[in-house]
Design a protein around this motif. Structure first.
Motif, PDB file in Angstrom:
ATOM      1  N   LYS A  57       0.871  -1.216  -0.127  1.00  0.00           N
ATOM      2  CA  LYS A  57       0.095   0.082  -0.030  1.00  0.00           C
ATOM      3  C   LYS A  57       0.945   1.258  -0.044  1.00  0.00           C
ATOM      4  O   LYS A  57       0.638   2.074  -0.905  1.00  0.00           O
ATOM      5  N   VAL A  60       1.992   1.861  -3.504  1.00  0.00           N
ATOM      6  CA  VAL A  60       0.873   2.500  -4.384  1.00  0.00           C
ATOM      7  C   VAL A  60       0.956   3.840  -4.065  1.00  0.00           C
ATOM      8  O   VAL A  60       0.674   4.612  -5.079  1.00  0.00           O
ATOM      9  N   VAL A  61       0.805   4.243  -2.767  1.00  0.00           N
ATOM     10  CA  VAL A  61       0.716   5.942  -2.397  1.00  0.00           C
ATOM     11  C   VAL A  61       1.806   6.311  -3.084  1.00  0.00           C
ATOM     12  O   VAL A  61       1.549   7.470  -3.558  1.00  0.00           O
ATOM     13  N   HIS A  63       3.844   6.039  -5.663  1.00  0.00           N
ATOM     14  CA  HIS A  63       3.729   5.735  -7.030  1.00  0.00           C
ATOM     15  C   HIS A  63       2.858   6.816  -7.579  1.00  0.00           C
ATOM     16  O   HIS A  63       3.139   7.579  -8.491  1.00  0.00           O
ATOM     17  N   ARG A  64       1.693   7.026  -6.681  1.00  0.00           N
ATOM     18  CA  ARG A  64       0.385   7.829  -7.047  1.00  0.00           C
ATOM     19  C   ARG A  64       1.065   9.304  -6.941  1.00  0.00           C
ATOM     20  O   ARG A  64       0.830  10.146  -7.511  1.00  0.00           O
ATOM     21  N   MET A  65       1.868   9.540  -5.691  1.00  0.00           N
ATOM     22  CA  MET A  65       2.325  10.857  -5.250  1.00  0.00           C
ATOM     23  C   MET A  65       3.385  11.235  -6.366  1.00  0.00           C
ATOM     24  O   MET A  65       3.441  12.371  -6.947  1.00  0.00           O
ATOM     25  N   ARG A  67       3.398  10.115  -9.766  1.00  0.00           N
ATOM     26  CA  ARG A  67       2.674  10.522 -11.168  1.00  0.00           C
ATOM     27  C   ARG A  67       1.996  11.915 -10.712  1.00  0.00           C
ATOM     28  O   ARG A  67       2.105  12.573 -11.873  1.00  0.00           O
ATOM     29  N   SER A  68       1.455  12.184  -9.749  1.00  0.00           N
ATOM     30  CA  SER A  68       0.258  13.440  -9.670  1.00  0.00           C
ATOM     31  C   SER A  68       1.100  14.637  -9.293  1.00  0.00           C
ATOM     32  O   SER A  68       0.620  15.724  -9.323  1.00  0.00           O
ATOM     33  N   GLU A  70       1.828  15.454  -6.279  1.00  0.00           N
ATOM     34  CA  GLU A  70       1.187  15.775  -5.045  1.00  0.00           C
ATOM     35  C   GLU A  70       2.189  15.460  -3.820  1.00  0.00           C
ATOM     36  O   GLU A  70       2.889  14.481  -3.896  1.00  0.00           O
ATOM     37  N   ALA A  78      -5.388  16.861  -0.633  1.00  0.00           N
ATOM     38  CA  ALA A  78      -4.380  16.974  -1.585  1.00  0.00           C
ATOM     39  C   ALA A  78      -3.591  18.347  -1.686  1.00  0.00           C
ATOM     40  O   ALA A  78      -4.364  19.514  -1.736  1.00  0.00           O
ATOM     41  N   SER A  80      -0.391  20.365  -4.012  1.00  0.00           N
ATOM     42  CA  SER A  80       0.442  20.403  -5.269  1.00  0.00           C
ATOM     43  C   SER A  80       1.857  20.556  -4.754  1.00  0.00           C
ATOM     44  O   SER A  80       2.034  21.472  -4.000  1.00  0.00           O
TER      45      SER A  80
END
Length: 82
Positions: A57, A60-61, A63-65, A67-68, A70, A78, A80
């Protein structure tokens, strides 16, 4: 072969993610939804599987950060990282 740790990917990254999960579950972390979630998993499946689940988990968090763009926020809002 379900329920095992995959050996795919960078070994050092897997080690660091597992260590981070271990620290989160064994040391006092206040107000962490991830810790509460992992402790619920530990009750059902045991601490070792909870650590692996939390490490995944966290990956995943992170990787998401990446990509975005954030920044991490403990409150879940959220922000930026511009």
């Amino acid at each position: 072969m379900t329920g095992r740790i995959s050996k795919i990917g960078d070994r050092e990254v897997r080690v660091v993610l597992y260590e981070a999960a271990n620290v989160m579950l064994t040391r006092p972390v206040k107000g962490s939804a991830l810790k509460r979630w992992a402790l619920a998993v530990a009750k059902r499946a045991g601490m070792r599987k909870a650590k692996v689940a939390l490490a995944r988990k966290l990956a995943v968090v992170l990787h998401r950060m990446l990509r975005s763009g954030e920044a991490f926020s403990l409150t879940g809002r959220a922000t930026s990282a511009a």
